[in-house]
Design a protein around this motif. Structure first.
Motif, short mmCIF file in Angstrom:
data_model
loop_
_atom_site.label_atom_id
_atom_site.label_comp_id
_atom_site.label_asym_id
_atom_site.label_seq_id
_atom_site.Cartn_x
_atom_site.Cartn_y
_atom_site.Cartn_z
N ALA A 167 -38.92 22.26 52.52
CA ALA A 167 -40.13 23.08 52.98
C ALA A 167 -40.41 23.07 54.27
N ILE A 168 -40.32 21.79 55.17
CA ILE A 168 -40.47 21.77 56.56
C ILE A 168 -39.37 22.52 57.12
N ILE A 169 -38.09 22.33 56.98
CA ILE A 169 -37.01 22.97 57.58
C ILE A 169 -37.33 24.62 57.41
N ASP B 8 -53.44 17.83 54.31
CA ASP B 8 -51.83 17.66 53.78
C ASP B 8 -51.66 16.21 54.23
N ASP B 9 -50.96 15.44 53.27
CA ASP B 9 -50.61 14.14 53.81
C ASP B 9 -49.44 13.96 54.43
N GLU B 10 -48.49 15.10 54.38
CA GLU B 10 -47.30 15.25 55.18
C GLU B 10 -47.44 15.49 56.92
N GLN B 11 -47.29 14.57 57.76
CA GLN B 11 -47.59 14.76 59.26
C GLN B 11 -46.87 16.02 59.43
N GLN B 12 -45.43 16.00 59.43
CA GLN B 12 -44.68 16.98 59.67
C GLN B 12 -45.09 18.35 59.26
N MET B 13 -45.59 18.28 58.12
CA MET B 13 -46.03 19.67 57.64
C MET B 13 -47.22 20.08 58.35
N ARG B 14 -48.32 19.36 58.60
CA ARG B 14 -49.46 19.46 59.37
C ARG B 14 -49.33 19.97 60.56
N ARG B 15 -48.41 19.38 61.28
CA ARG B 15 -47.94 19.75 62.70
C ARG B 15 -47.39 21.24 62.80
N LEU B 16 -46.41 21.63 61.75
CA LEU B 16 -45.80 22.79 61.82
C LEU B 16 -46.82 23.97 61.55
#
Lengths: 366, 221
Positions: A167-169, B8-16
């Motif tokens: 999902a991030i990608i 959201d607990d995913e840091q990368q997801m939050r950043r994006l």
């Protein structure tokens, strides 16, 4: 539960019963001797009461047989030894006859009461045992549910861990914007990765039988749309023709599962047929079953081994790179979970044809 | 400028998500877990909340429940696939819509726009969804210049969908508003009426899209 119409087997404990007989006779002998000695002071009715007491007491503990025997013996002994005229079986007074009969009445009713009591006890014990068995069964079911829950939790967490980076990608690529050919390659690879992850997770789900179809009324056109949406990129390279869907009645099925099956079959068709070739979808209702046929115009299946395409990890010789050999295995697993089936064959005029058959309830909307 | 809260607990997801939203002019605040998210929602008063369902500790559903006790801020659920029942639960607890991970940025932004468009106000006796206009006063539906011939049930159904145009409405929510719990099998009746409505709306009008196992969405534009 205890069935009252079924004659209960008496619980014969022969040694104990024999013991009861001999004890009964011994007690009677002792009582009779004592009463004989006391006879001048007490009168003969006293001995009758003593015998009755002995029978009642015996009745509370012993089986019906020995108690009845005791009653008979004491009645005879009393009659013979104590009732005047002594040493005859002759009875004169009506109250003595009543007392004589009383021995049997008491013995019988005691026996009856005790037997009922014991039966009730046995029934209670039976119920208790059944309840324990039920509890044990419930416990087993709970354990099973617990292990299923654990399995699902594990699957959920693995699924989360695998899908989050994908999902991030995806989001990051969207941020890069269109037009970069390198980004386009990453995107294609990411879509492929997503597909593989989803296939592996789905295969696990199908094999663990954690899959419970939830049928509901739906329109076949919705199933098709749902099936084609995730593979719109791949389908865009082909000519897709759909027939027979518009005239379909409402059908009762799990549209999510069927859409996944159809999606996998269609994706398979896009993988193994040349770009630009036609993919046809036919829908029909036959003998209470929904039939979906997907026909492609590619090279077809290896003759004689058409059914093998549904085997897990099977990949046809000279398959293009990519693909896990799971898509069609999942399709078959899902169809069977829904009590339907899927079949593969070569069309007489070329190309492969997949037939999905699913028994359904249907209803005309107008 | 809208303010968005990301839980959201995913840091990368939050950043994006922060980058995506800031590039669209959003002011962004974020929280890595449910309890903090609720505090942020209280302090920052966001205009829209992006809520991940798979939060550790206080789960997304619980966060939504507590948030809805005092706030009607639009909430967009972020979740992975295979969570159909949870999605329905969230929608019926008052979430406004959901996107499934992995999601396209375009889809995400479109959903955010739709759920922030203030919900239909009762002062206005008209509902407009693209070319579709519902006149609540006269119980008339027009598609462009054409008057649609609808049964009372079809009109009620179309009204529910048009009020939420662009947003998912669960089967239960539709059944509650259209049948008020009087139909023995609302699912079957619902399909029948959707089928008729689709035919009457034709190819060119707004599309009624089915989300399997969840409900329907009227796509007007």
């Amino acid at each position: 539960m205890n069935d009252p119409s079924k004659p209960r087997k008496p619980v014969p404990v022969p040694a104990a019963v024999v013991g009861q007989f001999s004890w009964g006779l011994t007690i009677l002998f002792v009582l009779a001797s004592t009463c004989w000695v006391l006879l001048p002071y007490t009168g003969y009715l006293f001995s009758a009461l003593v015998f009755l007491m002995a029978i009642v007491l015996a009745g509370t503990r012993w089986n019906r047989g020995p108690v009845l025997a005791m009653a008979a013996v004491s009645a005879l002994v009393w009659n013979f030894i104590f009732i005047p005229p002594q040493f005859t079986l002759h009875i004169e007074k009506p109250q003595d006859i009543t007392m004589f009969a009383m021995f049997f009445v008491v013995a019988l009713s005691m026996g009856h009461l005790i037997t009922r009591l014991r039966e009730r006890e046995a029934a209670l014990e039976q119920t208790h045992r059944e309840r324990e068995e039920l509890l044990a069964e419930k416990h087993r079911a709970e354990l099973l549910a617990e292990s299923e829950r654990l399995h699902r939790t594990l699957l959920d967490s693995v699924s989360h861990e695998l899908k989050t980076p994908i999902a991030i990608i995806r989001t990051a690529l969207d941020g890069l914007g269109q037009g970069n050919p390198y980004a386009a390659e990453i995107e294609t690879a990411n879509r492929r990765l997503q597909r593989i992850v989803e296939n592996f997770l789905e295969m696990t789900r199908v094999e663990s039988e954690a899959l419970k179809p939830r049928p509901d009324w739906c329109e076949v056109v919705d199933v098709l749309e749902q099936a084609m949406k995730p593979i719109s990129h791949e389908l865009a390279l082909h000519v897709v023709n759909i027939r027979g869907v518009a005239e379909m009645p409402l059908v009762m099925l799990d549209s999510r599962l069927l859409a996944q099956v159809l999606g996998n079959v269609l994706h398979n068709a896009t993988l193994y047929t040349p770009a630009g070739s036609e993919i046809e979808i036919f829908a029909a209702l036959k003998d209470g079953a929904l039939e979906l046929r997907v026909r492609d115009h590619g090279p077809g299946l290896p003759p004689g081994k058409e059914g093998r395409v549904f085997d897990k990890f099977y990949r046809a010789p000279d398959s293009p790179a990519g693909g896990t050999g799971l898509g069609l295995a999942i399709a078959r697993g899902l169809m069977r979970a829904m009590k339907g089936d899927i079949e593969a064959r070569n069309h007489p005029t070329g190309g492969a044809e997949f037939v999905l058959r699913l028994p359904v309830k249907s209803r005309n909307p107008s | 400028m809208s303010k968005a809260l990301i839980i959201d607990d995913e840091q990368q997801m939050r950043r994006l998500l922060r980058m995506v939203l800031e590039s669209r002019g959003y002011e962004v605040c974020e929280a890595a877990e449910g309890q903090l998210g609720l505090q942020e929602a209280a302090f920052q008063r966001p205009d829209v909340v992006l809520l991940d369902l798979g939060l550790p500790g206080l789960g997304g559903i619980e966060v939504l429940k507590r948030l809805r006790e005092w706030s009607d801020v639009p909430v967009l659920i972020l979740s992975v696939r295979d969570h159909e029942t949870v999605k329905i639960e969230a929608l019926e607890l008052g979430a406004d819509d959901y996107v499934t991970k992995p999601f396209g940025t375009g889809e995400l932004l479109a959903r955010l726009d739709v759920i922030q468009r203030r919900r239909f106000t009762r002062q206005n006796p008209q509902i407009v969804a693209g070319a579709l206009v519902l006149d609540l006063l006269h119980h008339e539906a027009r598609l462009g210049d054409e008057l649609l011939k609808l049964t009372p049930t079809e009109f009620a159904l179309l009204k529910v969908l048009a009020e939420h145009a662009g947003r998912i409405v669960t089967q239960n929510q539709i059944a509650k508003q259209v049948w008020a719990g009087q139909s023995s099998d609302p699912s079957e009746g619902l399909r029948v009426h959707i089928n008729h409505l689709r035919k009457k709306l034709g190819e060119s009008g707004p599309r009624i899209v089915n989300e399997p196992g969840i409900g329907y969405r009227l796509n007007a534009d």
